[in-house]
Design a protein around this motif. Structure first.
Motif, mmCIF file in Angstrom:
data_model
loop_
_atom_site.group_PDB
_atom_site.id
_atom_site.type_symbol
_atom_site.label_atom_id
_atom_site.label_comp_id
_atom_site.label_asym_id
_atom_site.label_seq_id
_atom_site.Cartn_x
_atom_site.Cartn_y
_atom_site.Cartn_z
ATOM 1 N N LYS A 287 -34.974 37.611 25.232
ATOM 2 C CA LYS A 287 -33.763 37.652 24.417
ATOM 3 C C LYS A 287 -32.483 37.769 25.247
ATOM 4 O O LYS A 287 -31.485 37.082 24.965
ATOM 5 C CB LYS A 287 -33.839 38.788 23.404
ATOM 6 C CG LYS A 287 -32.688 38.762 22.388
ATOM 7 C CD LYS A 287 -32.810 39.839 21.353
ATOM 8 C CE LYS A 287 -31.731 39.698 20.294
ATOM 9 N NZ LYS A 287 -30.364 39.630 20.853
ATOM 10 N N PRO A 288 -32.438 38.625 26.321
ATOM 11 C CA PRO A 288 -31.212 38.680 27.129
ATOM 12 C C PRO A 288 -30.846 37.335 27.741
ATOM 13 O O PRO A 288 -29.659 37.003 27.863
ATOM 14 C CB PRO A 288 -31.552 39.715 28.206
ATOM 15 C CG PRO A 288 -32.614 40.565 27.598
ATOM 16 C CD PRO A 288 -33.422 39.631 26.751
ATOM 17 N N TYR A 289 -31.847 36.528 28.099
ATOM 18 C CA TYR A 289 -31.572 35.212 28.666
ATOM 19 C C TYR A 289 -31.082 34.237 27.601
ATOM 20 O O TYR A 289 -30.200 33.407 27.838
ATOM 21 C CB TYR A 289 -32.825 34.658 29.342
ATOM 22 C CG TYR A 289 -33.294 35.490 30.522
ATOM 23 C CD1 TYR A 289 -32.552 35.540 31.698
ATOM 24 C CD2 TYR A 289 -34.479 36.214 30.456
ATOM 25 C CE1 TYR A 289 -32.981 36.295 32.781
ATOM 26 C CE2 TYR A 289 -34.918 36.961 31.525
ATOM 27 C CZ TYR A 289 -34.161 37.008 32.689
ATOM 28 O OH TYR A 289 -34.588 37.762 33.747
ATOM 29 N N VAL A 290 -31.661 34.332 26.406
ATOM 30 C CA VAL A 290 -31.210 33.488 25.303
ATOM 31 C C VAL A 290 -29.760 33.806 24.968
ATOM 32 O O VAL A 290 -28.931 32.904 24.758
ATOM 33 C CB VAL A 290 -32.118 33.684 24.069
ATOM 34 C CG1 VAL A 290 -31.542 32.919 22.863
ATOM 35 C CG2 VAL A 290 -33.530 33.185 24.350
ATOM 36 N N ASP A 291 -29.428 35.091 24.949
ATOM 37 C CA ASP A 291 -28.057 35.500 24.641
ATOM 38 C C ASP A 291 -27.072 34.977 25.676
ATOM 39 O O ASP A 291 -25.911 34.680 25.350
ATOM 40 C CB ASP A 291 -27.974 37.029 24.569
ATOM 41 C CG ASP A 291 -28.743 37.601 23.378
ATOM 42 O OD1 ASP A 291 -29.045 36.821 22.450
ATOM 43 O OD2 ASP A 291 -29.061 38.811 23.393
ATOM 44 N N ARG A 292 -27.513 34.851 26.934
ATOM 45 C CA ARG A 292 -26.640 34.366 28.010
ATOM 46 C C ARG A 292 -26.704 32.850 28.153
ATOM 47 O O ARG A 292 -26.114 32.289 29.066
ATOM 48 C CB ARG A 292 -27.020 35.042 29.323
ATOM 49 C CG ARG A 292 -26.703 36.538 29.321
ATOM 50 C CD ARG A 292 -27.583 37.307 30.286
ATOM 51 N NE ARG A 292 -27.388 36.897 31.668
ATOM 52 C CZ ARG A 292 -28.165 37.314 32.674
ATOM 53 N NH1 ARG A 292 -29.183 38.121 32.438
ATOM 54 N NH2 ARG A 292 -27.926 36.917 33.896
ATOM 55 N N LYS A 293 -27.471 32.182 27.271
ATOM 56 C CA LYS A 293 -27.593 30.716 27.267
ATOM 57 C C LYS A 293 -28.208 30.173 28.566
ATOM 58 O O LYS A 293 -27.832 29.108 29.048
ATOM 59 C CB LYS A 293 -26.245 30.053 26.988
ATOM 60 C CG LYS A 293 -25.716 30.357 25.592
ATOM 61 C CD LYS A 293 -24.393 29.667 25.339
ATOM 62 C CE LYS A 293 -23.978 29.774 23.884
ATOM 63 N NZ LYS A 293 -24.013 31.154 23.346
ATOM 64 N N THR B 67 -32.194 28.500 21.755
ATOM 65 C CA THR B 67 -31.153 29.302 21.108
ATOM 66 C C THR B 67 -31.753 30.440 20.299
ATOM 67 O O THR B 67 -31.029 31.243 19.714
ATOM 68 C CB THR B 67 -30.306 28.417 20.164
ATOM 69 O OG1 THR B 67 -31.174 27.809 19.184
ATOM 70 C CG2 THR B 67 -29.584 27.336 20.954
ATOM 71 N N ASP B 68 -33.090 30.508 20.281
ATOM 72 C CA ASP B 68 -33.779 31.544 19.514
ATOM 73 C C ASP B 68 -35.054 31.940 20.267
ATOM 74 O O ASP B 68 -35.891 31.084 20.550
ATOM 75 C CB ASP B 68 -34.122 31.003 18.121
ATOM 76 C CG ASP B 68 -34.938 32.001 17.306
ATOM 77 O OD1 ASP B 68 -34.694 33.207 17.412
ATOM 78 O OD2 ASP B 68 -35.835 31.546 16.571
ATOM 79 N N PRO B 69 -35.227 33.213 20.605
ATOM 80 C CA PRO B 69 -36.409 33.616 21.368
ATOM 81 C C PRO B 69 -37.717 33.383 20.630
ATOM 82 O O PRO B 69 -38.733 33.032 21.243
ATOM 83 C CB PRO B 69 -36.174 35.113 21.635
ATOM 84 C CG PRO B 69 -35.127 35.537 20.671
ATOM 85 C CD PRO B 69 -34.298 34.326 20.390
#
Length: 364
Positions: free
Chosen positions: A181-187, A156-158
């Motif tokens: 980060k883009p992948y973390v944001d998209r879960k 949930t945090d890069p």
């Protein structure tokens, strides 16, 4: 006179004959780096994508060079993944199915290697324990598979993801925090892999064992964005198995994807049949190059084409046109006028001799 005619023929024939006279530090599915004192080059990445409308499977194999004894990479995936060793034979089956059709195409004028330009005949170790808990990272599982130490993670945090990876021996680039980060944001979730040969002291070289990754996905996707961290040009070979002919929705910063094969296949047994569930599928083989990896701006999203048009490459082999016992057609074509000239000259010569003989007889 005969000698002069022969010399003329040889001169004309000679005139006609005379006139004829890249180490990569990333791979297509994610970031790959060696330990700091070594180098590794991903010479080629070949992957198989199987999508049945709900579940996606990726079987990937790296061909690497260099002197690294350890390396690591990370692959983002849109859903919960399972990982196991793949069967390398699937790549051999696909290579045989998609190899080009070979045809012969005749040519008229001799080339290098043909007479008279050549006198030859033309031959010529156990899984590491899980790391300490991190509130931003969840460990779904960790296994040792052949030469791979595989960790399946959520994040949930890069920054937490990068810290967990470094703490557990996955030495990855400083840029990773920003790139994931883009992948973390998209879960999305992650498959982190350490490559370490089972025999200590053996460098990572040649074809590595393939990995087979499975996850649910509403649309087929091939993760590529992390390859923007590569320092040298990248190449990707992709086999897509689906109900229809497939294509990338865009070039994502690389050269135009090239389809090298498209057609229905129906494997009956072997690892390819296991991958397809024994059902007929449409196979699309795609090659793509990324001369400037920094321009990669997305993952490959695959879509069905408007029509399931089959395609197979054709490779032509040139063959000199001949007749009879291998006589070149060009030689006959060039020689015919010369023979006609010689025959005419002989006729003229005989007529002159007859007139000369007749004149001598009359004089007597």
């Amino acid at each position: 006179m005969r000698r002069r005619i022969a010399a003329l023929l040889f001169a004309l024939l000679a005139t006609q004959v005379g006139a004829l006279a890249n180490p990569a530090f990333a791979c297509g599915c994610g970031a790959m780096v060696p330990d700091r004192q070594s180098r590794i080059g991903v010479d080629r990445e070949t992957s198989v994508v199987r999508w049945d409308g709900r579940t996606e499977q990726i079987v990937m194999r790296f061909t690497v060079g260099g002197d690294a004894h350890r390396a690591a990479w990370i692959m983002p995936v849109p859903g919960r993944a399972t990982v196991e060793l793949g069967d390398a034979e699937v790549f051999g089956e696909l290579s045989r199915l998609t190899r080009p059709e070979r045809r012969t195409r005749g040519y008229f004028w001799p080339r290098d290697g043909d007479w008279p330009f050549s006198a030859t005949d033309g031959a010529t170790a156990g899984a590491p324990p899980p790391g300490s808990a991190d509130p931003g990272v969840g460990v779904v599982g960790r296994e040792r598979l052949g030469d791979f130490d595989v960790a399946r993670l959520t994040a949930t945090d890069p920054d937490a993801l990068k810290n967990w990876l470094e703490t557990n021996g996955f030495d990855l680039p400083e840029r990773l925090t920003a790139e994931v980060k883009p992948y973390v944001d998209r879960k999305w979730e992650y498959v982190a892999v350490r490559l370490a040969p089972r025999q200590p002291g053996t460098p990572l070289r040649g074809d590595l064992d393939p990995l087979r990754i499975r996850f649910d996905s509403p649309t087929p996707v091939y993760p590529m964005r992390l390859s923007r961290m590569a320092k040298t040009p990248q190449s990707l070979g992709l086999y897509v198995l689906a109900d229809h002919r497939m294509e990338p929705s865009s070039a994502i910063g690389g050269s135009a994807p090239e389809v090298t094969f498209a057609g229905k296949i129906a494997p009956k047994d072997g690892p390819l049949a296991e991958l397809t569930g024994g059902q007929p599928v449409f196979l699309t083989a795609i090659d793509q190059r990324f001369p400037e990896p920094g321009r990669i701006d997305a993952d490959h999203e695959l879509r069905a084409t408007a029509q399931d048009t089959p395609y197979r490459r054709v490779v032509y082999r040139g063959e000199l046109l001949t007749v009879g016992d291998g006589i070149p057609v060009w030689l006959l074509t060039v020689s015919a006028p010369l023979v006609a000239v010689a025959a005419s000259a002989l006729v003229v010569l005989r007529r002159r001799r007859r007139r000369t003989a007749a004149g001598a007889g009359a004089a007597v």
